[in-house]
Design a protein around this motif. Structure first.
Motif, short mmCIF file in Angstrom:
data_model
loop_
_atom_site.label_atom_id
_atom_site.label_comp_id
_atom_site.label_asym_id
_atom_site.label_seq_id
_atom_site.Cartn_x
_atom_site.Cartn_y
_atom_site.Cartn_z
N GLU A 163 7.68 -11.22 0.37
CA GLU A 163 7.69 -11.87 -0.93
C GLU A 163 6.28 -12.23 -1.37
OE1 GLU A 163 11.11 -14.40 -2.23
OE2 GLU A 163 11.32 -14.69 -0.06
N LEU A 164 6.07 -12.18 -2.68
CA LEU A 164 4.77 -12.52 -3.25
C LEU A 164 4.95 -13.72 -4.16
CD1 LEU A 164 3.75 -8.90 -4.36
CD2 LEU A 164 3.15 -10.05 -2.20
N LYS A 165 4.23 -14.80 -3.87
CA LYS A 165 4.36 -16.01 -4.67
C LYS A 165 3.07 -16.42 -5.36
CE LYS A 165 8.17 -17.77 -1.84
NZ LYS A 165 8.68 -18.88 -0.99
N GLU A 166 1.95 -16.19 -4.71
CA GLU A 166 0.65 -16.56 -5.24
C GLU A 166 -0.31 -15.37 -5.15
OE1 GLU A 166 0.11 -19.34 -6.71
OE2 GLU A 166 2.00 -20.32 -6.16
N SER A 171 -3.74 -10.35 -0.94
CA SER A 171 -4.92 -10.03 -0.14
C SER A 171 -4.55 -9.24 1.12
CB SER A 171 -5.64 -11.32 0.26
OG SER A 171 -6.82 -11.02 0.97
N GLY A 172 -5.22 -8.10 1.30
CA GLY A 172 -5.00 -7.26 2.47
C GLY A 172 -3.82 -6.32 2.37
N LEU A 173 -3.09 -6.39 1.26
CA LEU A 173 -1.89 -5.56 1.08
C LEU A 173 -2.28 -4.10 0.86
CD1 LEU A 173 1.22 -6.35 0.80
CD2 LEU A 173 0.87 -5.96 -1.64
N LYS A 174 -1.76 -3.20 1.67
CA LYS A 174 -2.00 -1.76 1.49
C LYS A 174 -0.93 -1.22 0.54
CE LYS A 174 -1.82 -1.42 5.92
NZ LYS A 174 -1.72 -0.92 7.32
N PHE A 175 -1.35 -0.88 -0.67
CA PHE A 175 -0.42 -0.63 -1.76
C PHE A 175 -0.66 0.74 -2.38
CE2 PHE A 175 0.80 -2.06 -6.31
CZ PHE A 175 2.12 -1.66 -6.14
N ARG A 176 0.40 1.57 -2.39
CA ARG A 176 0.30 2.85 -3.09
C ARG A 176 0.48 2.61 -4.59
NH1 ARG A 176 2.55 5.85 -7.30
NH2 ARG A 176 1.82 7.97 -7.08
N TYR A 233 11.95 -5.82 -4.50
CA TYR A 233 11.69 -4.92 -5.63
C TYR A 233 11.18 -5.77 -6.79
CZ TYR A 233 12.74 -0.61 -8.34
OH TYR A 233 12.68 0.55 -9.09
N TYR A 234 9.89 -5.63 -7.09
CA TYR A 234 9.26 -6.50 -8.08
C TYR A 234 9.16 -5.87 -9.46
CZ TYR A 234 8.07 -10.37 -5.03
OH TYR A 234 8.15 -11.47 -4.21
N TYR A 235 9.06 -6.74 -10.46
CA TYR A 235 8.92 -6.31 -11.86
C TYR A 235 8.12 -7.37 -12.62
CZ TYR A 235 12.72 -9.66 -12.79
OH TYR A 235 13.50 -10.79 -12.89
N PRO A 236 7.48 -6.98 -13.75
CA PRO A 236 7.37 -5.63 -14.30
C PRO A 236 6.14 -4.91 -13.75
CG PRO A 236 6.36 -7.16 -15.82
CD PRO A 236 6.87 -7.98 -14.65
N GLY A 237 6.09 -3.61 -13.96
CA GLY A 237 4.91 -2.84 -13.62
C GLY A 237 3.88 -3.00 -14.73
N TRP A 238 3.09 -4.06 -14.65
CA TRP A 238 2.19 -4.41 -15.75
C TRP A 238 1.06 -3.38 -15.95
CZ3 TRP A 238 -2.36 -4.80 -13.21
CH2 TRP A 238 -2.34 -5.25 -11.89
N PHE A 301 7.29 -10.83 -10.74
CA PHE A 301 5.96 -11.33 -10.39
C PHE A 301 5.81 -12.72 -11.01
CE2 PHE A 301 4.71 -6.69 -10.23
CZ PHE A 301 4.41 -6.68 -8.87
N THR A 302 5.28 -13.66 -10.24
CA THR A 302 5.12 -15.02 -10.74
C THR A 302 4.06 -15.06 -11.83
OG1 THR A 302 3.43 -15.55 -9.10
CG2 THR A 302 5.74 -15.98 -8.50
N ALA A 303 4.11 -16.10 -12.65
CA ALA A 303 3.13 -16.26 -13.72
C ALA A 303 1.71 -16.33 -13.17
CB ALA A 303 3.46 -17.51 -14.54
N SER A 304 1.54 -16.98 -12.03
CA SER A 304 0.19 -17.10 -11.46
C SER A 304 -0.35 -15.75 -11.03
CB SER A 304 0.20 -18.07 -10.28
OG SER A 304 1.01 -17.59 -9.22
#
Length: 363
Positions: A163-166, A171-176, A233-238, A301-304
């Motif tokens: 989960e992503l909150k802040e 940081s450190g996330l390996k993201f395609r 599964y997060y949204y939106p794809g900004w 995705f949180t507002a922050s």
């Protein structure tokens, strides 16, 4: 009519027909072109767009102009489609412009950039806001002429193993992620961005080579099986408010086409442009229901996080614009268009959609 006058008129008609027939034949020569797609056949909407436009061209010319589509890897790998069109290996590539931001970040505007346009705004900018002209002025440097040929609509934000909150959770996330511009925005927040072709994402997630990945949305993501190896599964794809696809035609081949064939190819691409998003809009709701029923956890995705990403995008654009005149020119034009569009959007579109979403919830 007197017999003599009739014969005279008929003779003129035959003569005219004799002149016109070769002209018609010249406007519809027999051509057999190859199209390389950046997508596998299993992704029947993205790859299907190439099939749809190829079929339309063939049917309209009674098979005189044939375009044979090839899936990613059949001629060249998916991320080399532009190169194949540039150097004439194929006549056409059907691809996403932002795959080539490693060559120049200006390519990003052809598909989508972080906090850019939604799909309808993208079409409006391309067709009536000078976008096509600006982009083709740039694409000419890579020996292609580009025509919009598909849009996904706003994409999902991707699949994550936590989960992503802040903002610190990034940081450190390996993201395609598909776009190097979006990758640059995220890298400012500590993300390790990676560009991987669609067919290679699942094994990378499964093996733990990457921690997260985004592709398109529920319909395609379900096909690729991401829900089997990740949970959130997060949204939106900004970074993809309206991801556009292009047909990129080798410039010499484009210039060799008759006016009739140029017009026809553009019309077929416009048909594909509508078809692709219409299919996604029709298929995504049911796919999302299936994913949630199978245990997928939807998260916004949180507002922050969004605020941090937005600030990073502004800083990234300023940095690139300072050293890349092409990027600055297209960026300034698109963002000015975006400002006016959202001024309008917040009146009717947002008002209507917001009410209808609330009305649906009330039943």
């Amino acid at each position: 009519m007197k017999r003599r006058d009739f014969i005279k008129s008929a003779g003129l008609g035959v003569a005219a027909a004799g002149v016109a027939a070769p002209a018609i034949a010249q406007s519809m020569p027999e051509l057999k072109w190859r199209l390389t797609s950046s997508f596998p056949k299993s992704l029947d909407t993205l790859y299907g767009g190439a099939e749809v436009l190829s079929k339309a061209v063939a049917e309209a010319t009674d098979n005189k102009f044939q375009i044979q589509p090839f899936a990613a890897g059949e001629i060249v790998p998916g991320l080399q489609a532009l190169d194949a069109a540039t150097n004439g290996t194929v006549e056409i590539a059907h691809t996403a412009s932002y795959y080539y931001t490693g060559k120049d970040p200006t390519f990003g505007f052809g598909t989508a950039v972080p906090f850019g346009l939604n799909s309808r705004m993208q079409n409006a900018w391309l067709m009536h806001g000078g976008g096509n002209e600006l982009l083709n002025e740039f694409y000419k440097k890579f020996n292609v002429f580009a025509i919009p040929a598909g849009n996904t609509g706003t994409q999902m934000g991707g699949w994550f193993n936590k989960e992503l909150k802040e903002p610190a959770d990034l940081s450190g996330l390996k993201f395609r992620i598909g776009s190097a511009v979006a990758g640059a925005v995220l890298s400012r927040l500590g993300v390790v961005a990676q560009q991987i072709a669609g067919g290679d994402i699942y094994p990378a997630l499964e093996k733990g080579t990457i921690d997260a990945a985004e592709w398109v949305g529920p319909y395609d993501d379900e096909k690729l099986g991401f829900n089997k190896v990740t949970k959130y599964y997060y949204y939106p794809g900004w970074w993809e408010g309206g991801a556009n696809l292009h047909v990129m035609v080798n410039l010499d081949k484009w210039n060799s086409l008759t006016p009739a064939y140029k017009s026809l190819l553009q019309t077929a691409c416009t048909h594909a442009n509508v078809w692709v998003q219409a299919k996604y809009d029709a298929q995504n709701p049911a796919a999302l229901k299936r994913l949630v029923a199978s245990g997928t956890q939807l998260r916004p995705f949180t507002a922050s996080i969004l605020d941090a990403c937005y600030k990073s995008a502004i800083d990234t654009y300023a940095e690139i614009s300072a050293k890349n005149a092409d990027f600055k020119k297209v960026h300034d034009a698109m963002m000015a268009f975006r400002g006016d569009e959202y001024l309008w959007w917040q009146v009717a579109e947002y008002g209507y959609d917001t009410y209808m979403i609330r009305a649906r919830a009330r039943g």
